[in-house]
Design a protein around this motif. Structure first.
Motif, mmCIF file in Angstrom:
data_model
loop_
_atom_site.group_PDB
_atom_site.id
_atom_site.type_symbol
_atom_site.label_atom_id
_atom_site.label_comp_id
_atom_site.label_asym_id
_atom_site.label_seq_id
_atom_site.Cartn_x
_atom_site.Cartn_y
_atom_site.Cartn_z
ATOM 1 N N ARG A 188 0.832 -1.200 0.000
ATOM 2 C CA ARG A 188 0.000 0.000 0.000
ATOM 3 C C ARG A 188 0.868 1.252 0.000
ATOM 4 O O ARG A 188 0.590 2.217 -0.729
ATOM 5 N N ALA A 227 2.259 1.649 -3.568
ATOM 6 C CA ALA A 227 1.210 2.008 -4.524
ATOM 7 C C ALA A 227 0.791 3.465 -4.354
ATOM 8 O O ALA A 227 0.615 4.196 -5.345
ATOM 9 N N HIS A 228 0.653 3.892 -3.131
ATOM 10 C CA HIS A 228 0.238 5.270 -2.879
ATOM 11 C C HIS A 228 1.358 6.252 -3.206
ATOM 12 O O HIS A 228 1.089 7.390 -3.617
ATOM 13 N N LEU A 262 -0.124 -1.614 -11.007
ATOM 14 C CA LEU A 262 -0.973 -0.881 -10.059
ATOM 15 C C LEU A 262 -2.417 -1.356 -10.144
ATOM 16 O O LEU A 262 -3.105 -1.463 -9.118
ATOM 17 N N TYR A 298 -2.548 -4.612 -8.279
ATOM 18 C CA TYR A 298 -2.540 -4.348 -6.837
ATOM 19 C C TYR A 298 -3.919 -3.894 -6.361
ATOM 20 O O TYR A 298 -4.432 -4.366 -5.343
ATOM 21 N N SER A 299 -4.537 -2.977 -7.102
ATOM 22 C CA SER A 299 -5.827 -2.422 -6.667
ATOM 23 C C SER A 299 -6.918 -3.489 -6.638
ATOM 24 O O SER A 299 -7.800 -3.458 -5.770
ATOM 25 N N THR A 346 -6.179 -5.959 -3.546
ATOM 26 C CA THR A 346 -6.357 -5.348 -2.210
ATOM 27 C C THR A 346 -7.647 -4.558 -2.081
ATOM 28 O O THR A 346 -7.959 -4.062 -0.996
ATOM 29 N N LYS A 347 -8.364 -4.398 -3.220
ATOM 30 C CA LYS A 347 -9.595 -3.595 -3.233
ATOM 31 C C LYS A 347 -9.321 -2.152 -2.790
ATOM 32 O O LYS A 347 -10.094 -1.548 -2.048
ATOM 33 N N ASP A 348 -8.208 -1.609 -3.275
ATOM 34 C CA ASP A 348 -7.820 -0.228 -2.974
ATOM 35 C C ASP A 348 -8.447 0.682 -4.029
ATOM 36 O O ASP A 348 -7.919 0.863 -5.121
ATOM 37 N N ASP A 349 -9.602 1.263 -3.687
ATOM 38 C CA ASP A 349 -10.353 2.055 -4.663
ATOM 39 C C ASP A 349 -9.644 3.346 -5.042
ATOM 40 O O ASP A 349 -9.789 3.831 -6.167
ATOM 41 N N VAL A 379 -6.396 3.862 -5.426
ATOM 42 C CA VAL A 379 -5.416 3.532 -6.465
ATOM 43 C C VAL A 379 -6.126 3.200 -7.772
ATOM 44 O O VAL A 379 -5.708 3.633 -8.851
ATOM 45 N N LYS A 380 -7.199 2.468 -7.689
ATOM 46 C CA LYS A 380 -7.942 2.110 -8.897
ATOM 47 C C LYS A 380 -8.425 3.352 -9.631
ATOM 48 O O LYS A 380 -8.305 3.446 -10.865
#
Length: 597
Positions: A171, A174-175, A214, A217-218, A221-224, A226-227
């Motif tokens: 995370r 990615a961020h 990326l 990854y999104s 991890t369900k990282d909205d 980043v998506k």
């Protein structure tokens, strides 16, 4: 594009990799994949373990399973105690993140097929690589695509080992990367470090590496957040997919490895576009067009370096890097991607528009018949690192595609230098494929291609789609001023491209100036000099006319023709030159013949 279509190409590439695998159990490199071109064993070829695993999953053919396990076992045996792999035959370790990405993803498919010994060793190798990457990966350690990829490789490692610290670091990385996506949607970080921050924008690596990993990854991890950032960036990058599916990285900070289908050692755009294709139906179109284009670069199951790899040298054998990286890209697109029911046209399939990207000083123009890129991108860290001084700039047209012709003009390094010797063949005495203004004085070479402070302007026109101009100074490689100011003006009509040049200098300097217009030359292309002002260009039973419209000068053909080749983007060109210039203003045009006669 259907799943079947992507699998067809994946199988083709994997079959070739299987044939290159060492299957002699007595060989110390049993299971590795040989690179005939480089006469070596590349540890990064271990990344083929994942496409082989995916090929087995979808085909059920045992040959892929056996090849994948053998390759994975070999890759694990090559890992250093600290957890990294060298990028053999060199000593770079950052590529460990690509090997971890593939090994982790392959493990998730093959774990029930592994022997007890391999099961244990693969997990240990994944843990060692992940732990090492946790300790070293940062913006200053490597170009930004490494941080992006590590976010995905650590997320996959978490799926294997369930260690929460991997998700925390994934995370963080990615961020870090999405914060470096600028307002226009380009990731900054494919160049040198200035003030502890990575600089430079390269569309090839953005699209072929960073955005795809990326996206992966999104989804894992369900990282909205980043998506959403990746979606914005992909919408920008869509503009650079040309109508034939080629990817325009002619202007990027790392364009020295540009192949027209992407970047030589990067994964590919299918991973980025297909993973998020349900969010924008245009992504599926872009993915499809590029894969169709890529297939034209494959011979004998190996991916070449661009359109003319085998035209230039029929005996050419490419390094296996683009073969296993494109296979890996397709495998991720197949496993994690979406195939939407409908596709929508991408920007380049629509006509009569232009778009200026201020953060890179680049203009894209699409008329009824052709598409062009004008670049004055000013990334000029070449004062300290010569790699970044040779990308075309100065207001040149770095890419020109014409319907029924294909790529008509393109670009290359201003001085070809194999900055990455493992990936770039040694060539001597090549001339740039880029259209340009040249000036020679006392053995010193000056050109607009070294003008890193070019001023782009856009002007509306009643008849043309747009007019684009660039003001600058002809400069040497050391940025010395020639005392010659220039203005390049392009008038983009539906079926005609007019180029105008205005020079400001002492009259005696004109005799040292030449305008060079290299034209992409296929075996069937013919160049016919009609008179000292006009050249006919014939291809595919159609004719284009190159004509000097105004100003005093003479058109000459083919001077130094043998030097107009470059391994990247692997294209041969034929030079049309305007010399004997006697006036400070000249104008000339390329016109599709039906609009001329």
């Amino acid at each position: 594009m259907s799943l079947r279509s992507k699998l067809k190409t994946l199988y083709q590439l994997c079959d070739t990799l299987c044939k290159l695998q060492i299957i002699d159990e007595q060989d110390e490199n049993f299971g590795a994949i040989q690179c005939i071109a480089c006469n070596t064993i590349h540890t990064r070829a271990g990344e083929a373990v994942y496409p082989l695993a995916v090929a087995y999953k979808h085909s059920g053919e045992k040959k892929y399973l056996v090849a994948a396990i053998r390759l994975g076992d070999w890759l694990v045996s090559e890992q250093k105690e600290e957890g990294f792999w060298y990028e053999t035959p060199e000593k770079w370790t950052g590529t460990t993140t690509f090997q971890l990405l593939s090994l982790s993803a392959a493990y998730l498919i093959l774990k029930d097929k592994l022997s007890t010994k391999s099961y244990k060793l693969w997990r240990q190798a994944i843990a060692r690589a992940a732990d090492w990457l946790m300790s070293v990966m940062s913006e200053t350690f490597a170009n930004i695509n490494y941080s992006a990829t590590t976010s995905a490789s650590l997320a996959l490692s978490y799926k294997v080992l369930k260690r929460p610290e991997y998700l925390v670091k994934a995370r963080e990385l990615a961020h870090l990367v999405v914060k470096k996506i600028n307002e226009e949607g380009f990731i900054v970080g494919e160049g040198a470090i200035e003030n502890n921050r990575r600089t430079g924008i390269d569309l090839g690596y953005n699209l072929d590496m960073s955005l795809g990993t990326l996206a992966l990854y999104s989804l894992i991890t369900k990282d909205d957040l980043v998506k959403r950032k990746v979606l914005k960036a992909l919408k920008t990058h869509l503009f650079f997919v040309y109508p034939d599916g080629s990817i325009d990285d002619s202007w990027g900070s790392r364009s020295y490895k540009w192949t027209t289908y992407g970047s030589k050692t990067a994964h590919g755009c299918q991973m980025a576009f297909d993973l998020l294709a349900d969010e924008d139906p245009r992504f599926a179109t872009a993915s499809h067009l590029n894969l169709v284009y890529l297939r034209k670069m494959i011979r004998g199951g190996l991916v070449g370096y661009g359109p003319h790899s085998w035209i230039h040298d029929p005996s050419f054998t490419p390094c296996i890097y683009p073969t296993f990286t494109r296979a890996e890209n397709l495998a991720f697109a197949i496993e994690y991607g979406i195939t939407p029911e409908k596709k929508s046209p991408i920007p380049s399939q629509k006509k009569n528009w232009f778009k200026y990207f201020s953060s890179i000083n680049v203009v894209l123009v699409r008329t009824d018949e052709y598409m062009a890129t004008v670049t004055a991108y000013s990334y000029n860290y070449g004062y300290k690192d010569r790699r970044y001084i040779t990308s075309p700039t100065g207001g040149c047209i770095s890419n020109l595609w014409w319907k029924n012709y294909g790529l008509m003009q393109t670009s290359s390094q201003t001085v070809y230098e194999p900055h990455e010797i493992m990936h770039m063949p040694v060539e001597k005495n090549l001339l740039p494929l880029t259209p340009r203004i040249d000036y020679f004085k006392n053995g010193e070479y000056y050109t607009n291609l070294y003008e890193t402070s070019g001023k782009l302007s856009l002007h509306s026109s009643e008849e043309a789609t747009i007019s684009v101009s660039c003001r600058g100074n002809l400069k040497s490689r050391n940025f010395e001023d020639s005392g010659i100011n220039y203005t390049l003006i392009y008038d983009f009509y539906d079926r005609k491209l007019v180029k105008r040049i205005k020079l400001k200098c002492e009259q005696y300097k004109l005799k040292g100036i030449k305008v060079i217009e290299p034209i992409v030359k296929d075996p069937s292309t013919r160049f016919i000099k009609r008179n000292k002002y006009t050249v006919l260009i014939e291809k595919n039973n159609e004719t284009w006319v190159f004509q000097l419209l105004s100003g005093r000068g003479e058109v000459t053909l083919g001077v130094g023709e043998e030097k107009y080749w470059c391994p990247f983007p692997s294209i041969e060109c034929f030079p049309i030159c305007i010399d004997s210039i006697e006036s400070t203003e000249i104008a000339y045009a390329i016109t599709h013949s039906s609009a001329f006669f």
